[in-house]
Design an enzyme around this catalytic site. Structure first.
Site, PDB file in Angstrom:
ATOM      1  N   HIS A 260      19.683  27.580 -18.997  1.00  0.00           N
ATOM      2  CA  HIS A 260      19.633  28.687 -18.520  1.00  0.00           C
ATOM      3  C   HIS A 260      18.708  29.865 -18.919  1.00  0.00           C
ATOM      4  O   HIS A 260      18.115  30.592 -18.148  1.00  0.00           O
ATOM      5  CB  HIS A 260      21.028  29.361 -17.952  1.00  0.00           C
TER       6      HIS A 260
ATOM      7  N   ASP B 151      23.881  23.004 -21.499  1.00  0.00           N
ATOM      8  CA  ASP B 151      23.025  23.875 -21.182  1.00  0.00           C
ATOM      9  C   ASP B 151      22.131  24.159 -22.452  1.00  0.00           C
ATOM     10  O   ASP B 151      22.335  24.944 -23.189  1.00  0.00           O
ATOM     11  CB  ASP B 151      24.164  25.115 -21.188  1.00  0.00           C
TER      12      ASP B 151
ATOM     13  N   SER C 236      23.182  34.094 -25.651  1.00  0.00           N
ATOM     14  CA  SER C 236      22.902  32.691 -25.082  1.00  0.00           C
ATOM     15  C   SER C 236      21.709  32.015 -25.772  1.00  0.00           C
ATOM     16  O   SER C 236      21.117  32.648 -26.009  1.00  0.00           O
ATOM     17  CB  SER C 236      22.545  32.928 -23.514  1.00  0.00           C
TER      18      SER C 236
END
Ligand code: ARG
Ligand code: GLU
Length: 727
Positions: free
Chosen positions: A78, A214, A660
């Protein structure tokens, strides 16, 4: 005694904290007690290559980590999303199908993408505050600070290729300078298909158990001198001072872990009023207004694949915060966060009673929040409500055009609007149904909440207001493609008058005036500055009141270390969650009819064959089943099965947005996972951390390697990495 203990627990909960690498020595003993086998110096050291040299800031909002001596790094899918999209076309749909560079030549340049390495950091508090005295007014203080910061940064950069960034900590009680090396030639190397990299989509977002692969891979290129250089075919893979070793040993419940990355924003020290405002006023309004939007987007997405595509990324971004706020409010209320804060504030007041520099600060903060609150609320109604529909966003642009008097700027604006309109009217038929509904429902919501008095003060009925809104939508020039086109074609300064009369602009301008009343905004700004100043004093007092507590500074997109343990948890509803998820869970979730749960055929094949290479969890089962055959033979079985492919795990590391892509490391400082989310039940950790519920969600590095090696057959990338197994 009791009092002192209670005071300590509010600021030093287990596992809470995002620590400054340079000052990690203070945590070293605690980290080692928690299981860490390396030293603070192994993590941050300015004289030797250390783990910090393997961590990078990915643009201005994610983290990445080097996993090879040739500049190859990992981050989240992402995070790489827009760069994967950038290179995707209908013929080469890398976003859907995945992308793997099979040679260096195939790696794809990503203009605009930066990878920043921290060279070193420095406490520059004294220099930044030079010239500030107890008598300095707040306005003077900020201008002195600003001037000093510029001068210090300029001096630090002189004669180097580094960039210096100076940021306030503890609301300006302390300042640190970061000397950074910013790389600008960054290329896309690999990304799994969306069905892996985004598996679970928005359905599973913020949730555990999770099965999202991810990750994506990039490579930094540098000039011949290994220094940052803009893109050039001549550039070579950057040789980082340090790249991470990857552990193949796997993870166990209770293992020590730490996350090393760039958390964006937390508000750990705000007062009870601020928490109450966020949890019970701001979040509920935002959630309600976004619920309206999401409902209409999602309905449309059900209708056709084309509409699904149209609204997918919009929904992803609208839903992300929407879901987080819900978890945050529930979590804060569940923790009695407001009460807890009030209790702390009472103790603070008692302590401050004989300290004139502190005893006024909380009452003043209380007053400031009282002033801020109604203005803040109005601004939220505006940003989440008034601007919810494309119709009103367009009305704003046309209103700006009508206010423009510079002839050249008018031409530019008209051309841009014509360009916008091509896209907007391409599927107007379908989209306007969605947008009209959003427009009407959000304004009805504002009106019912008493925040749109301009829609009719004389107590009209809801039906009347609804009708009025419908008329505005249908009667506006902005929704008439033909008339609008010829209006823009013939647009001159004189057209502004006609434009101003359009009902869309009329409504927009009233709504805007309601939120952005100049007097209120001036008040808002000065109150906000007051709060910053008061918080600086308040936090300083906290530290004096509890000299034994190691206060971590709020996240501010600077490099931090968070540490904790791998641990499952009990959810709000009492369900017990394991700390691990595996490939079987993906197969259990699989549903070809639900977009978020489609599984790639090849992944199913690998699962069926249990072909996990060295990445699976091999369980040796000495099955001592004894079977007696009908003819009296005794059969004893022992067999070895290779039956698990780990996918994700959770831990108690304190993380937030920006973390992230951060490396998740084990007690030896080896890579065991990639951070990508938090559990929904713990999203209040930006304001208050609850060790019972706060968990960060990590991709197990073994699943990442398995996808690269077995799924993508890109073993050449694995060959660059340093895989370590103690078994
Ligand atoms: N919740 C994660 C974060 O805050 C992931 C967001 C992207 N994924 C999504 N389904 N929208 O960034
Ligand atoms: N997904 C978040 C990010 O993009 C991290 C999750 C969190 O907020 O902890 O940074």
């Amino acid at each position: 005694m009791l009092l002192a203990m209670a005071a300590v627990t509010i600021s030093a909960l287990a596992d809470e904290g995002m620590w400054i690498p340079m000052l990690l020595g203070r945590n070293e003993a605690d980290m080692q007690k928690a299981g860490m086998r390396i030293t603070a110096k192994d993590i941050y050291d300015i004289n030797n290559a250390c783990l910090k040299d393997a961590v990078l800031l990915f643009n201005q909002g994610c983290t990445g980590e080097y996993v090879s001596g040739e500049g190859l790094f990992l981050t989240n899918h992402h995070c790489g999303y827009s760069y994967i999209t950038m290179h995707s076309t209908v013929e080469h749909d890398y976003l859907t199908r995945g992308f793997w560079a099979m040679s260096r030549e195939e790696e794809l340049p990503c203009p605009g993408l930066t990878a920043t390495r921290l060279v070193r950091m420095e406490d520059v508090t004294a220099q930044v505050l030079a010239g500030v005295t107890a008598e300095t007014s707040e306005a003077e203080r900020s201008s002195i600070v600003e001037r000093n910061i510029k001068a210090i940064a300029r001096r630090a950069e002189e004669g180097t290729h580094y960039k210096a960034v100076i940021k306030p900590f503890y609301y300006g009680n302390q300042y640190f300078m970061y000397i950074n090396e910013v790389f600008t030639d960054v290329r896309l190397v690999g990304a799994p298909p969306s069905n892996i990299g985004k598996f679970g989509g928005d359905t599973d977002n913020w949730m555990w158990p999770r099965h999202t692969g991810d990750f994506s891979m990039f490579r930094v290129y540098a000039g011949a001198d290994n220094k940052p250089a803009n893109y050039s075919a001549e550039n070579r893979p950057y040789k980082p001072l340090k790249h991470l070793e990857i552990s193949l040993d796997g993870v166990q419940e209770g293992d020590f872990t730490f996350v090393f990355g760039y958390p964006g924003t937390t508000q750990r020290y705000v007062t009870s009023d601020a928490v109450e405002l966020a949890a019970n006023v701001e979040n509920p309004i935002r959630i309600d207004l976004r619920t309206i939007r999401l409902k209409h987007y999602k309905d449309a997405m059900e209708k056709s694949p084309a509409q699904r595509l149209k609204y997918a990324s919009k929904v992803a971004s609208v839903a992300n915060a929407w879901k987080k706020w819900q978890g945050e409010t529930q979590g804060l209320n569940r923790m009695n966060a407001v009460e807890k804060k009030r209790g702390y504030e009472e103790r603070y007041q008692k302590w401050a009673a004989d300290k004139p520099q502190y005893y006024n600060v909380l009452p003043q903060l209380h007053e400031a929040y009282g002033t801020l609150r109604p203005i803040e609320v109005e601004l939220i109604y505006y940003s989440e409500g008034v601007r919810a529909s494309d119709f009103m966003q367009r009305a704003q642009k046309y209103s700006q055009l009508a206010d423009e008097s510079d002839a050249l700027k008018i031409i530019g604006a008209v051309n841009r609007l014509k360009e916008d309109n091509k896209k907007y009217f391409a599927d107007f038929e379908q989209h306007s149904a969605v947008d009209r509904a959003i427009f009407i429902e959000t304004f009805l919501y504002l009106w019912e909440a008493g925040h749109a008095p301009y829609l009719g003060e004389k107590a009209p009925t809801k039906a009347a207001v609804e009708q009025k809104l419908g008329k505005i939508y249908d009667g506006s020039l902005l929704n008439n493609s033909k008339k609008l086109a010829s209006f823009l074609d013939g647009y001159t300064e004189k057209s502004a008058k006609k434009l101003k009369k359009d009902p869309a602009l009329g409504l927009f301008e009233m709504a805007y005036a309601q939120a952005y009343d100049p007097q209120k905004i001036a008040k808002y700004k000065s109150t906000y500055q007051d709060i910053q100043r008061l918080m600086r004093i308040y936090v300083k007092g906290m530290m004096e009141m509890q000299p034994d507590v190691n206060f971590f500074p709020d996240a501010n997109l600077t490099l931090r270390v968070a540490y904790g343990h791998i641990q499952g948890f009990n959810s709000f509803d009492g369900a017990r969650y394991e700390a691990f998820s595996d490939l079987k869970g993906i197969m259990d979730k699989e549903n070809p009819n639900i977009y978020d749960y489609v599984v790639e055929d090849k992944l199913k094949e690998l699962y069926a064959l249990k072909d996990y290479g060295r990445y699976g969890i091999v369980e040796e089962i000495n099955d001592s089943t004894v079977t007696e055959t009908p003819d009296g033979m005794i059969i004893r079985r022992t067999h070895k099965v290779n039956n698990h492919m780990p996918v994700c795990f959770i831990a108690t590391n304190h993380t937030t947005g920006g973390n992230s892509g951060s490396p998740v490391l084990n007690a030896d400082g080896r890579l065991i996972g990639i951070n990508f989310d938090r559990c929904w039940e713990g999203t209040m950790s930006d304001l208050l951390f609850d060790p019972d519920y706060c968990r960060n969600i990590c991709l197990d590095i073994r699943y990442c390697l398995f996808i690269i090696d077995k799924y993508a057959e890109a073993g050449h990338l694995i060959d660059e990495m340093t895989l370590v197994s103690s078994k």
